[in-house]
Design an enzyme around this catalytic site. Structure first.
Site, PDB file in Angstrom:
ATOM      1  N   ASP A  38      27.113  64.986 -16.063  1.00  0.00           N
ATOM      2  CA  ASP A  38      28.467  65.016 -15.482  1.00  0.00           C
ATOM      3  C   ASP A  38      28.892  63.667 -14.914  1.00  0.00           C
ATOM      4  O   ASP A  38      29.965  63.542 -14.311  1.00  0.00           O
ATOM      5  CB  ASP A  38      28.560  66.097 -14.400  1.00  0.00           C
ATOM      6  CG  ASP A  38      27.489  65.922 -13.339  1.00  0.00           C
ATOM      7  OD1 ASP A  38      26.936  64.804 -13.225  1.00  0.00           O
ATOM      8  OD2 ASP A  38      27.199  66.892 -12.614  1.00  0.00           O
ATOM      9  N   GLY A  39      28.056  62.651 -15.067  1.00  0.00           N
ATOM     10  CA  GLY A  39      28.456  61.311 -14.633  1.00  0.00           C
ATOM     11  C   GLY A  39      27.863  60.864 -13.312  1.00  0.00           C
ATOM     12  O   GLY A  39      27.933  59.690 -12.965  1.00  0.00           O
ATOM     13  N   ARG A  95      41.153  39.961  -4.172  1.00  0.00           N
ATOM     14  CA  ARG A  95      42.513  39.466  -4.385  1.00  0.00           C
ATOM     15  C   ARG A  95      43.554  40.183  -3.534  1.00  0.00           C
ATOM     16  O   ARG A  95      44.516  39.587  -3.083  1.00  0.00           O
ATOM     17  CB  ARG A  95      42.891  39.594  -5.862  1.00  0.00           C
ATOM     18  CG  ARG A  95      42.348  38.448  -6.666  1.00  0.00           C
ATOM     19  CD  ARG A  95      42.742  38.570  -8.112  1.00  0.00           C
ATOM     20  NE  ARG A  95      41.845  39.478  -8.800  1.00  0.00           N
ATOM     21  CZ  ARG A  95      41.574  39.418 -10.098  1.00  0.00           C
ATOM     22  NH1 ARG A  95      42.135  38.511 -10.843  1.00  0.00           N
ATOM     23  NH2 ARG A  95      40.735  40.268 -10.650  1.00  0.00           N
ATOM     24  N   HIS A 130      42.263  33.814  -0.134  1.00  0.00           N
ATOM     25  CA  HIS A 130      43.480  33.001  -0.038  1.00  0.00           C
ATOM     26  C   HIS A 130      44.085  33.024   1.343  1.00  0.00           C
ATOM     27  O   HIS A 130      44.335  32.004   1.945  1.00  0.00           O
ATOM     28  CB  HIS A 130      44.515  33.451  -1.063  1.00  0.00           C
ATOM     29  CG  HIS A 130      44.142  33.015  -2.448  1.00  0.00           C
ATOM     30  ND1 HIS A 130      44.843  33.365  -3.563  1.00  0.00           N
ATOM     31  CD2 HIS A 130      43.124  32.242  -2.878  1.00  0.00           C
ATOM     32  CE1 HIS A 130      44.265  32.828  -4.631  1.00  0.00           C
ATOM     33  NE2 HIS A 130      43.224  32.164  -4.228  1.00  0.00           N
ATOM     34  N   LYS A 193      52.002  27.605 -10.455  1.00  0.00           N
ATOM     35  CA  LYS A 193      52.016  28.854 -11.238  1.00  0.00           C
ATOM     36  C   LYS A 193      52.830  29.913 -10.516  1.00  0.00           C
ATOM     37  O   LYS A 193      52.750  30.031  -9.291  1.00  0.00           O
ATOM     38  CB  LYS A 193      50.571  29.347 -11.419  1.00  0.00           C
ATOM     39  CG  LYS A 193      50.468  30.700 -12.135  1.00  0.00           C
ATOM     40  CD  LYS A 193      49.017  31.079 -12.411  1.00  0.00           C
ATOM     41  CE  LYS A 193      48.396  31.868 -11.296  1.00  0.00           C
ATOM     42  NZ  LYS A 193      47.024  32.312 -11.590  1.00  0.00           N
ATOM     43  N   ARG A 195      53.169  34.037 -10.959  1.00  0.00           N
ATOM     44  CA  ARG A 195      52.714  35.203 -11.721  1.00  0.00           C
ATOM     45  C   ARG A 195      53.781  36.282 -11.670  1.00  0.00           C
ATOM     46  O   ARG A 195      54.271  36.628 -10.599  1.00  0.00           O
ATOM     47  CB  ARG A 195      51.384  35.725 -11.139  1.00  0.00           C
ATOM     48  CG  ARG A 195      50.811  36.895 -11.934  1.00  0.00           C
ATOM     49  CD  ARG A 195      49.454  37.334 -11.392  1.00  0.00           C
ATOM     50  NE  ARG A 195      48.359  36.458 -11.795  1.00  0.00           N
ATOM     51  CZ  ARG A 195      47.782  36.468 -13.004  1.00  0.00           C
ATOM     52  NH1 ARG A 195      48.207  37.288 -13.948  1.00  0.00           N
ATOM     53  NH2 ARG A 195      46.775  35.651 -13.266  1.00  0.00           N
TER      54      ARG A 195
HETATM   55  C1  R5P Z   1      44.227  32.960  -9.169  1.00  0.00           C
HETATM   56  O1  R5P Z   1      44.486  32.508  -8.079  1.00  0.00           O
HETATM   57  C2  R5P Z   1      42.910  32.740  -9.800  1.00  0.00           C
HETATM   58  O2  R5P Z   1      42.358  31.538  -9.394  1.00  0.00           O
HETATM   59  C3  R5P Z   1      42.978  32.792 -11.297  1.00  0.00           C
HETATM   60  O3  R5P Z   1      43.807  31.731 -11.749  1.00  0.00           O
HETATM   61  C4  R5P Z   1      43.510  34.095 -11.798  1.00  0.00           C
HETATM   62  O4  R5P Z   1      42.895  35.162 -11.165  1.00  0.00           O
HETATM   63  C5  R5P Z   1      43.297  34.191 -13.276  1.00  0.00           C
HETATM   64  O5  R5P Z   1      43.803  35.396 -13.727  1.00  0.00           O
HETATM   65  P1  R5P Z   1      44.172  35.603 -15.240  1.00  0.00           P
HETATM   66  O6  R5P Z   1      43.035  35.101 -16.069  1.00  0.00           O
HETATM   67  O7  R5P Z   1      44.360  37.085 -15.356  1.00  0.00           O
HETATM   68  O8  R5P Z   1      45.439  34.848 -15.495  1.00  0.00           O
END
Ligand code: R5P
Length: 313
Positions: A38-39, A95, A130, A193, A195
């Protein structure tokens, strides 16, 4: 004489565990793992453990591994471990360090406290911190040791691509770029960057001349690979002679490697924090040194100690 320290590990990290145990002078011992139909998991540890025990578990694909840590750490205590170190070369869930929108779990804090309840000490490599200054804020263990793969990767880059232009794909990578550039005198630059989602990033190149240069992108982690792939494509479009990639943590989820290749990336190098075909340098000596240097102070209640002093190794 005290029994030698034990390094517990799981079968899928056998090679890394033997490298580390050998370098640190620990006795390796595999945790037996049975999965019920069952895991559910059943673990079995050596039936007696010394006072000092370390557990190696790198935390890529972390969800099930967190349950393993819970079962293994509690059992290790029952079997005699007085000082327990988690060696997690890759530390997951770092993160999500704030609730970006109301209602989100702050995973870093929750997982960090979970680990701190189980372990006295934590050793990791380039954790994704961070908005918190120290690892101990994220995981409030008694002793938290942060190592970096950047110098190892810098040495490798200096050997394989002497005279490379070192580029960080985003602001967070500036710390590793600075370390590596100072170590070998590389020219360097850091991209900006934004995101937009798991697989969508916008990148702007730094104001450095890239035409004709052998460029190496250096970052802590590649997950979807979109960050380094986008940076690589822009660098090649700007005239870079070649673009290689060096990362501490080779997560390379899903089609990441293919995306990197399609972007024109040449070599890909990583540390062995996560076992991967791109591993080119080992963090075992670095972690072994940290284990040897560790003070291993465990403030156990006086009533439970014969000497009345903190436990010291
Ligand atoms: C972000 O701050 C990290 O240093 C990486 O740049 C990031 O986690 C990379 O993620 P992915 O490969 O999904 O773009």
């Amino acid at each position: 004489m005290d029994a030698p320290a034990t390094l517990l590990y799981f079968d899928d990290e056998h090679d890394a565990a033997l490298r580390l145990a050998d370098a640190a002078g620990f006795t390796p011992a595999q945790v037996e793992r049975h999965r019920f139909p069952d895991g559910e998991l059943k673990l079995r540890l050596p039936d007696a453990l010394p006072e000092r025990v370390a557990l190696l578990r790198t935390l890529d694909h972390p969800n099930e591994k967190l349950v393993e840590l819970l079962l293994a750490a509690r059992t290790a205590r029952d079997l005699g471990a007085r000082h327990l170190t988690l060696v997690a070369p890759y530390l997951a869930y770092m993160r999500q360090d704030i609730a970006f929108t109301p209602g989100e779990a702050v995973s870093q804090r929750i997982v960090g406290r979970f680990l701190a309840d189980l372990f006295d000490a934590l050793v990791t490599v380039d954790p994704h911190l961070h908005r918190v200054a120290t690892l101990q804020e994220a995981a409030p263990v008694q002793e938290a040791i942060v190592l970096s793969g950047a110098p190892l990767l810098a040495d490798l880059i200096a050997e394989r691509r002497p005279g490379a232009l070192l580029v960080g794909p985003d602001a967070e990578s500036a710390q590793w770029i600075a370390q590596a550039a100072a170590r070998h005198g590389f020219d360097d630059g850091v991209c900006t960057k934004v995101r937009h989602g798991d697989h969508a990033v916008d990148i702007e190149l730094p104001p450095v001349a890239v035409a004709g240069r052998a460029v190496v992108l250096l970052d802590d982690v590649a997950s979807t690979g979109r960050t380094v792939a986008r940076a690589a494509a822009l660098l090649l479009a700007a005239g870079a002679a070649s673009v290689d990639v060096a990362v501490t943590h080779a997560l390379f989820a899903g089609d990441a490697l293919q995306v990197l290749r399609e972007a024109g990336v040449g070599e890909i190098w990583s540390t062995d924090c996560i076992a991967h075909p791109t591993n080119a340098v080992s963090v075992a000596p670095l972690i072994a040194q940290a284990l040897r240097d560790m003070t291993c102070i465990k403030e156990t209640p006086v009533s439970t100690r014969a000497s009345g002093r903190p436990l010291l190794y």
